[in-house]
Design a protein around this motif. Structure first.
Motif, mmCIF file in Angstrom:
data_model
loop_
_atom_site.group_PDB
_atom_site.id
_atom_site.type_symbol
_atom_site.label_atom_id
_atom_site.label_comp_id
_atom_site.label_asym_id
_atom_site.label_seq_id
_atom_site.Cartn_x
_atom_site.Cartn_y
_atom_site.Cartn_z
ATOM 1 N N GLY A 61 0.811 -1.207 0.000
ATOM 2 C CA GLY A 61 0.000 0.000 0.000
ATOM 3 C C GLY A 61 0.847 1.262 0.000
ATOM 4 O O GLY A 61 2.028 1.261 -0.355
ATOM 5 N N ILE A 62 0.221 2.377 0.415
ATOM 6 C CA ILE A 62 0.921 3.658 0.366
ATOM 7 C C ILE A 62 2.114 3.691 1.319
ATOM 8 O O ILE A 62 3.119 4.345 1.049
ATOM 9 N N ASN A 63 2.035 2.946 2.428
ATOM 10 C CA ASN A 63 3.186 2.897 3.330
ATOM 11 C C ASN A 63 4.355 2.157 2.695
ATOM 12 O O ASN A 63 5.525 2.536 2.879
ATOM 13 N N GLY A 64 4.066 1.124 1.912
ATOM 14 C CA GLY A 64 5.124 0.390 1.227
ATOM 15 C C GLY A 64 5.799 1.235 0.163
ATOM 16 O O GLY A 64 7.028 1.203 0.011
ATOM 17 N N VAL A 65 5.006 2.012 -0.583
ATOM 18 C CA VAL A 65 5.584 2.897 -1.600
ATOM 19 C C VAL A 65 6.472 3.950 -0.938
ATOM 20 O O VAL A 65 7.574 4.252 -1.408
ATOM 21 N N ALA A 66 6.004 4.512 0.176
ATOM 22 C CA ALA A 66 6.795 5.518 0.890
ATOM 23 C C ALA A 66 8.101 4.924 1.421
ATOM 24 O O ALA A 66 9.167 5.553 1.353
ATOM 25 N N ALA A 67 8.035 3.697 1.938
ATOM 26 C CA ALA A 67 9.245 3.050 2.454
ATOM 27 C C ALA A 67 10.247 2.781 1.331
ATOM 28 O O ALA A 67 11.459 2.981 1.499
ATOM 29 N N ALA A 68 9.748 2.320 0.174
ATOM 30 C CA ALA A 68 10.636 2.066 -0.959
ATOM 31 C C ALA A 68 11.303 3.364 -1.420
ATOM 32 O O ALA A 68 12.504 3.396 -1.726
ATOM 33 N N TYR A 69 10.529 4.427 -1.455
ATOM 34 C CA TYR A 69 11.069 5.743 -1.818
ATOM 35 C C TYR A 69 12.196 6.139 -0.869
ATOM 36 O O TYR A 69 13.277 6.555 -1.296
ATOM 37 N N ALA A 70 11.969 5.969 0.436
ATOM 38 C CA ALA A 70 12.967 6.359 1.429
ATOM 39 C C ALA A 70 14.250 5.539 1.291
ATOM 40 O O ALA A 70 15.360 6.073 1.363
#
Length: 497
Positions: free
Chosen positions: A370-379
């Motif tokens: 979800g959106i938390n996974g996308v944010a973590a990958a970005y980081a």
């Protein structure tokens, strides 16, 4: 350059604080879906903005000498590109909306395309003001345009226009900014167009635009993917979190980038001067942004629930993931200035291709969570790209990574102390079950006091630079457009594109 930094700092503070306050107000007036639709649309519009500008304005700033014929040619090229791209967006809007799976996006895109044309009308005037170091005039255009955008959006939101309050506000802001830029700039186009003059800037601008395309995927590909696979509402949460977190970073980094590029382009062969200015700017960015981003991570839940309300609680884990990255990017964003000042947009393009493709792949990797996974990958990818991301542009000006570490280290120490104190206050105040606004206020005050005390005891050079800018801003606050009001007609001494 110091005067320019003063005005662009004032500009960024006023603009970003205004935008932040408007986002908070609109979060109470609009549904998350309205933010999601606007975020979807702006991703496409910002991509087309890269093609519309084509880097010609920055090429004009970077060149040692410019002619009247070159300027008129660039002006009419910009107008032509604006007309073509806004027309194409109107035609392609239904297909682009289908990529997101939301037909409501079609009219939003068609109307927003007019903003690209409005921007084309004033683009060169703004770059000439930068070249002439008339940053007071640039600040005036941006601040007045932002105020017009804010007023229009809030009024229309109160009247119940939902996403259209954001769309119309966007257009009004662009139109007012363009009008003010024309009033501030003494230059006017002549009926002249030279293909040879246009070709003379294409090597610089084409590479720069190519980099901007790949950098777009690095910065905005996540929004396209989230909007397509997870829908407008989830994108509303994700997009609002990114915008709010980037306001402090943009406030500082954009101000220094614009001034550094214009000033250092005049000193592009003096590597020692470039390094001195660059690392001092990085230190000031760290001084301001490190504690803000770290502190926001500590009080994320209180900030969201107190300021935005319970329906935005999904933002909390996004802030935990993205706020520390925002602190890092307050320093890393400025490396593009080194490529541009040295005229090495070819290297910038190669780096953009590599980093953009890697970042795009990471978004898909994080999507199952979800959106938390996308944010973590970005980081994660941002952190992995840091070493080569600094090393390559540093080599152009004979800089060493240890110079950057030395410049920002005092602010890392002060930020660590601030985080420890804020975390302790959070634990104590919530342990005594105090009201959430009281917990938030106590934590912020304790953190601010700690950071001020530690920084004052260390007396880092960036503190003196920041205080000097503040003193100059206070001394010159009664003359907001003095530099830009001298209509001498000279071309000579003239954004985050």
């Amino acid at each position: 350059m110091a005067s320019g930094a003063r005005w662009m700092s004032v500009n960024q503070v006023v603009v970003q604080v205004t935008r932040l306050l408007v986002q908070v107000v609109l979060a109470h007036l609009l549904e998350p879906r309205a933010f999601g639709l606007m975020t979807m649309a702006l991703v496409i519009v910002m991509f087309l903005e890269i093609l519309r500008g084509f880097g010609t304005g920055m090429a004009v700033v970077q060149r040692d000498k410019i002619s009247e014929r070159l300027l008129s040619s660039v002006f009419f090229l910009n107008i032509g590109l604006g007309l073509v791209i806004s027309g194409l967006l109107a035609l392609l809007a239904p297909g682009l909306a289908s990529l997101y799976g939301d037909s409501a996006l079609t009219p939003v895109l068609q109307v927003l395309g007019l903003g690209l044309l409005l921007a084309s009308l004033g683009d060169l005037q703004q770059w000439l003001l930068r070249r002439e170091m008339k940053f007071g005039a640039v600040a005036a255009a941006n601040i007045i345009g932002t105020a017009a955008n804010a007023a229009c959006s809030i009024v229309l939101a109160l009247l119940g226009y939902q996403v259209w309050s954001l769309v119309i506000g966007y257009l009004v802001g662009f139109g007012v900014t363009t009008l003010v830029a024309w009033l501030q700039s003494p230059w006017r186009p002549r009926a002249s167009f030279s293909p040879a003059e246009v070709r003379s800037v294409l090597r610089f601008s084409a590479n720069l635009s190519g980099f901007s395309v790949f950098n777009f995927f690095l910065l905005h590909g996540d929004k396209v993917i989230v909007g397509h696979f997870l829908g407008a509402q989830q994108l509303g949460y994700y997009g609002l979190a990114q915008r709010v977190l980037m306001y402090p970073v943009s406030t500082v980094s954009t101000a220094f980038q614009e001034v550094m590029f214009a000033g250092l382009s005049r000193l592009q062969n003096d590597h020692s001067a470039i390094r001195r200015v660059y690392f001092r700017s990085c230190a000031v960015a760290a001084l301001v942004c490190f504690p803000v981003m770290a502190g926001l991570t500590v009080v994320a839940r209180d900030v969201v629930l107190v300021v935005l309300g319970a329906r935005w609680e999904r933002l909390v884990p996004l802030i935990w993931l993205l706020a520390p990255i925002g602190g890092i990017q307050s320093v890393s964003f400025s490396v593009g200035v080194l490529y541009n000042v040295k005229g090495r947009t070819d290297l910038l393009l190669r780096w953009g291709i590599f980093s953009g493709l890697l970042m795009l792949g990471s978004y898909f990797a994080g999507l199952p969570w979800g959106i938390n996974g996308v944010a973590a990958a970005y980081a994660i990818v941002i952190v992995l790209l840091l070493p080569p991301g600094f090393a390559i542009p540093f080599s152009l000006v004979d800089a060493k990574p240890r110079e950057l570490v030395t410049a920002v280290w005092p602010h890392v120490v002060a930020t660590a102390g601030t985080v420890a104190v804020m975390a302790a206050v959070q634990w104590l105040t919530h342990g005594f079950r105090l009201a959430r606004p009281v917990c938030l206020l106590a934590s912020v005050l304790a953190g601010a006091a700690t950071y001020v005390v530690i920084t004052w005891r260390q007396r880092p050079p960036a503190l003196a630079d920041l205080l000097q800018c503040v003193r100059r801003a206070s001394a010159g606050s009664g003359q907001p457009a003095s530099a830009s009001s001298r209509r001498d007609g000279a071309l000579g001494p003239t954004a985050h594109g």
